[in-house]
Write an enzyme that holds these catalytic residues in place. Structure first.
Site, PDB file in Angstrom:
ATOM      1  CG  HIS A  17      -1.954  -0.991   1.293  1.00  0.00           C
ATOM      2  ND1 HIS A  17      -2.159  -1.766   2.421  1.00  0.00           N
ATOM      3  CD2 HIS A  17      -2.885  -1.392   0.392  1.00  0.00           C
ATOM      4  CE1 HIS A  17      -3.174  -2.581   2.210  1.00  0.00           C
ATOM      5  NE2 HIS A  17      -3.622  -2.396   0.986  1.00  0.00           N
ATOM      6  CE  LYS A  41     -13.352  -7.049   2.475  1.00  0.00           C
ATOM      7  NZ  LYS A  41     -12.055  -6.569   1.961  1.00  0.00           N
ATOM      8  NE  ARG A  90      -2.847  -7.719  -4.563  1.00  0.00           N
ATOM      9  CZ  ARG A  90      -3.669  -8.131  -3.626  1.00  0.00           C
ATOM     10  NH1 ARG A  90      -3.232  -8.411  -2.442  1.00  0.00           N
ATOM     11  NH2 ARG A  90      -4.947  -8.297  -3.871  1.00  0.00           N
ATOM     12  CB  SER A 128      -4.558  -6.385   4.397  1.00  0.00           C
ATOM     13  OG  SER A 128      -4.087  -5.115   4.031  1.00  0.00           O
TER      14      SER A 128
END
Length: 162
Positions: A17, A41, A90, A128
């Site tokens: 990040h 979440k 990514r 994460s």
């Protein structure tokens, strides 16, 4: 003034990040890191804790501001009077998801542009979720997050285990 938004949950903020934040801050006059409050979440850290961590690790970047938000990204972009959304990629799976989101958001706010930054290769595997999994089992996360974040993650898992 060109203002950009880099949105995410940042639970926790990783070195990947930070790579996107630093690079993104060079592309715009002001970069707002939007910390998403996602009730769907179960985050490890509250929005307020994530904002504080991000403020700490970006304190050396004068044109970066950290702001919590909930709801639609396009509404936050309009509220912040931003013109650009920056997203990190990514892998090809990230691209497919981010492209779909950008195209949907373009239908809602065609005036907002999207910039996709490929993640530095050294962070291309990093998420994460992976950091939390390694930390939950007591693994070394020093190559994934900054020192200030390590301490907070370790403390949170100590609290959880009590």
């Amino acid at each position: 003034m060109l203002r950009g938004i880099y949105p995410g949950s940042f639970d926790p903020v990783t070195l990947g990040h930070m790579d996107i934040i630093k690079r993104g801050s060079h592309l715009v006059d002001e970069l707002i890191v939007g910390v998403l409050c996602n009730n769907a979440k179960m985050p490890l850290f509250s929005v307020e804790e994530r904002v504080k961590m991000l403020e700490e690790v970006t304190s050396d970047l004068p044109n970066v501001r950290i702001m919590p938000f909930d709801g639609l990204l396009v509404d936050f972009v309009k509220e912040m009077d931003a013109q650009v959304v920056i997203r990190g990629l990514r892998a090809i799976t990230d691209f497919e998801y981010e492209l779909q989101m950008a195209q949907t958001n373009y239908k809602l706010a065609p005036e907002v542009e999207y910039i996709f930054l490929p993640t530095n290769l050294q962070y291309s595997y990093l998420s994460s979720s992976m950091v939390k999994e390694v930390a939950a089992f007591g693994g070394d996360i020093s190559q994934f997050v900054s020192e200030a974040v390590i301490d907070r993650i370790k403390e949170r898992y100590r609290e959880i285990k009590r």
